[in-house]
Scaffold this active site. Sequence first.
Site, PDB file in Angstrom:
ATOM      1  N   LYS A 195       0.854  -1.191   0.000  1.00  0.00           N
ATOM      2  CA  LYS A 195       0.000   0.000   0.000  1.00  0.00           C
ATOM      3  C   LYS A 195       0.884   1.232   0.000  1.00  0.00           C
ATOM      4  O   LYS A 195       1.638   1.477   0.939  1.00  0.00           O
ATOM      5  CB  LYS A 195      -0.918  -0.002   1.226  1.00  0.00           C
ATOM      6  CG  LYS A 195      -1.885   1.175   1.280  1.00  0.00           C
ATOM      7  CD  LYS A 195      -2.787   1.045   2.494  1.00  0.00           C
ATOM      8  CE  LYS A 195      -3.754   2.202   2.606  1.00  0.00           C
ATOM      9  NZ  LYS A 195      -4.635   2.074   3.790  1.00  0.00           N
ATOM     10  N   LYS A 248      -2.242  -1.560  -3.711  1.00  0.00           N
ATOM     11  CA  LYS A 248      -3.092  -0.361  -3.663  1.00  0.00           C
ATOM     12  C   LYS A 248      -2.193   0.863  -3.756  1.00  0.00           C
ATOM     13  O   LYS A 248      -1.210   0.944  -3.011  1.00  0.00           O
ATOM     14  CB  LYS A 248      -3.885  -0.347  -2.360  1.00  0.00           C
ATOM     15  CG  LYS A 248      -4.819   0.849  -2.206  1.00  0.00           C
ATOM     16  CD  LYS A 248      -5.558   0.803  -0.871  1.00  0.00           C
ATOM     17  CE  LYS A 248      -6.477   2.006  -0.743  1.00  0.00           C
ATOM     18  NZ  LYS A 248      -7.191   2.027   0.554  1.00  0.00           N
TER      19      LYS A 248
END
Length: 325
Positions: A195, A248
Amino acid sequence: MFYPTFRARRIRGKEVFRRMVSETTLSATDLIYPMFSAFGTGIRKEISSMPGIYQQSIEHIVAEAQEVHELGVPAVILFGIPETKDAVGSDAYAEHGIIQETIRALKKQVPGLAVITDVCMCEYTDHGHCGIIKDGDVDNDETLELLAREALSHAEAGADMVAPSDMMDGRVMAIREILDNNGYKNIPIMSYAVKYASGYYGPFREAAESTPQFGDRRSYQMDPGNRREAIREARMDVEEGADIIMVKPGLPYLDIVRDLREEFDLPVAVYNVSGEYSMIKAAGRAGWIDEERVMMETLLSFKRAGADLILTYHAKEAARVLKRG
């Protein structure tokens, strides 16, 4: 005029052949739909930066989840907007917190739909960071205890899968241990393994009301310039017991999706985040792009890069397009 023996256009010339030899396909069963559950009743508030996406009270969440299920999308992922926030994010792990009550309602009223829960603290803390603050930064190890409690509370409420998004070191192991020790060995963990500290999250922070009140999240989310580190982060989570690993954001990191696909044999998920969604919506509404075509091309790019699962706010629209054929 000389032509080579092989002509690529022979196959491209007919729609039936193009479909038959397509190397990458997209299905509604590849999609996971994010939803924002808000404390209270009668709430259905459109998020200004995310047209078509809402903060909703539980009765509206249930109604939309039924629609999602009927469209063939197999799962939703829940984010919560609690009644009150505090320094330790108490509602995140409360027995009757907003997400815990939403899980119970969904499992009762839409039992065929898989319910995944985001495990993080930022939506529940009054400072907007993903854990306990000490000396101006998030304390990793104290935060692990709360994340584990949150994941357990979701499992106890009936969640089918938990998805830690905090980026604390060791969180997957802490969650795996507490789930296993309390009789939830069969609850999978979909880890936000990679992320990045990204500018693409802006609309989400409006939706989840989770903007940090000071500083930013670069001390625990990844540097956008780092590629090798992504493999290290993912490997840590795999070794700690993750069942699915996620990247992400999505579009700016397709190379990372491909790296994880080639390095690991676990399912790979990708989050088509709020900023990516909002850009397509804005350009579509301005008439600058064919919104539906760009949406489907974007989702297909995640599959081509190697993703098995796509978390996307486009899930309902894409499922309708796929249903049309």
